[in-house]
Design a protein around this motif. Structure first.
Motif, short mmCIF file in Angstrom:
data_model
loop_
_atom_site.label_atom_id
_atom_site.label_comp_id
_atom_site.label_asym_id
_atom_site.label_seq_id
_atom_site.Cartn_x
_atom_site.Cartn_y
_atom_site.Cartn_z
N ALA A 201 -21.24 -26.39 1.81
CA ALA A 201 -21.32 -24.97 1.46
C ALA A 201 -20.68 -24.11 2.54
O ALA A 201 -20.75 -24.42 3.73
N GLY A 202 -20.04 -23.05 2.12
CA GLY A 202 -19.53 -22.05 3.05
C GLY A 202 -20.57 -20.97 3.27
O GLY A 202 -21.72 -21.10 2.81
N TYR A 203 -20.21 -19.91 3.97
CA TYR A 203 -21.13 -18.79 4.16
C TYR A 203 -20.34 -17.52 4.41
O TYR A 203 -19.20 -17.56 4.87
N ASP A 204 -20.94 -16.38 4.10
CA ASP A 204 -20.32 -15.07 4.28
C ASP A 204 -20.51 -14.64 5.74
O ASP A 204 -21.58 -14.17 6.13
N GLN A 205 -19.48 -14.83 6.53
CA GLN A 205 -19.57 -14.61 7.98
C GLN A 205 -19.96 -13.18 8.35
O GLN A 205 -20.81 -12.97 9.22
N ASP A 206 -19.34 -12.21 7.70
CA ASP A 206 -19.66 -10.81 8.01
C ASP A 206 -21.10 -10.48 7.66
O ASP A 206 -21.79 -9.80 8.42
N GLU A 207 -21.55 -10.97 6.52
CA GLU A 207 -22.93 -10.72 6.09
C GLU A 207 -23.93 -11.33 7.07
O GLU A 207 -24.94 -10.71 7.40
N TRP A 208 -23.65 -12.54 7.54
CA TRP A 208 -24.55 -13.18 8.49
C TRP A 208 -24.64 -12.39 9.79
O TRP A 208 -25.72 -12.23 10.37
N VAL A 209 -23.50 -11.89 10.27
CA VAL A 209 -23.49 -11.11 11.52
C VAL A 209 -24.32 -9.84 11.34
O VAL A 209 -25.11 -9.48 12.22
N ILE A 210 -24.18 -9.19 10.20
CA ILE A 210 -24.95 -7.96 9.93
C ILE A 210 -26.44 -8.28 9.80
O ILE A 210 -27.28 -7.64 10.43
N ARG A 211 -26.77 -9.27 8.98
CA ARG A 211 -28.18 -9.61 8.72
C ARG A 211 -28.92 -10.07 9.97
O ARG A 211 -30.13 -9.82 10.11
N ASN A 212 -28.22 -10.73 10.86
CA ASN A 212 -28.86 -11.20 12.09
C ASN A 212 -28.89 -10.14 13.19
O ASN A 212 -29.48 -10.37 14.24
N GLY A 213 -28.29 -8.98 12.95
CA GLY A 213 -28.38 -7.84 13.86
C GLY A 213 -27.93 -8.13 15.28
O GLY A 213 -28.52 -7.63 16.24
N TYR A 214 -26.86 -8.91 15.43
CA TYR A 214 -26.43 -9.32 16.77
C TYR A 214 -26.05 -8.14 17.67
O TYR A 214 -26.27 -8.19 18.88
N GLN A 215 -25.52 -7.10 17.10
CA GLN A 215 -25.08 -5.96 17.91
C GLN A 215 -26.24 -5.32 18.67
O GLN A 215 -26.04 -4.77 19.75
N HIS A 216 -27.46 -5.43 18.15
CA HIS A 216 -28.60 -4.75 18.75
C HIS A 216 -29.54 -5.69 19.50
O HIS A 216 -30.64 -5.29 19.88
N ARG A 217 -29.12 -6.91 19.71
CA ARG A 217 -29.98 -7.89 20.38
C ARG A 217 -29.57 -8.08 21.84
O ARG A 217 -28.45 -7.79 22.23
#
Length: 196
Positions: A80-96
């Protein structure tokens, strides 16, 4: 269908366990020296910050870990693949916190290395005609050729180093020392060079 019917030459599996450990430990040391301003800066509104690129590498490690674990029980290399942009947003990396992310990235890669170490000895070089590495790889492997799990692991390391070059301007790639085999998009068996 097993790949032995595809009549392609052998490519030896390299010491990717050691490679991944060396890359992550070196990168963690260097990234931890960077300023928060540099790590949080976004080149444009839609582009990832360096912190988000690191988060993407965490997501990549999680996804590739499960691919490696599942591969042993599959009769193909279709994942399976994954939506890379969606994962980055959902995991909130910018604010961690960057130290939390560095620790998570290092631990996730250590976990991935354990999965590689648990593979049956000959399995990484086993060839499969059925795969989707032409769709999920950073360096798409031709759909018409048999692929190996070793290639997926090589591509994972290549992908990781490409992004580390975006985070660390002076990063020196290890994977660039590998040559691609004639007619195959797969690394030739070359002696492993010492980590710089």
């Amino acid at each position: 269908m097993e790949s032995s019917t595809c009549n392609l030459s052998e490519v030896n599996f390299m010491d990717y366990q050691g490679i991944i450990q060396n890359i992550t430990s070196k990168a963690v040391r260097e990234i931890s020296k960077m300023s928060n301003a540099d790590l949080n800066a976004k080149p444009s509104q839609k582009a990832w910050s360096k912190k988000e690129i690191l988060g993407h590498l965490i997501d990549s490690a999680f996804n590739n870990h499960q691919r490696i674990v599942r591969a042993v029980k599959q009769s193909n290399l279709i994942f399976a693949g994954y939506d890379q942009d969606e994962w980055v947003i959902r995991n909130g990396y910018q604010h961690r916190d960057i130290h939390e992310l560095l620790q998570l990235w290092e631990f996730t890669n250590s976990h991935l290395v354990h999965a590689i170490n648990s593979l049956p000895e000959e399995f990484p070089d086993k060839r499969f005609c059925e795969h989707n590495l032409d769709q999920i790889g950073m360096n798409p492997f031709p759909a018409s050729q048999a692929a190996t799990l070793a290639y997926l692991i090589w591509d994972y390391v290549h992908h990781m180093e490409g992004h580390l070059g975006q985070i660390l301007p002076t990063y020196e790639k290890i994977n660039d020392t590998f040559q691609m085999a004639e007619g195959l998009r797969e690394p030739e068996a070359v002696p492993w060079l010492a980590f710089r």
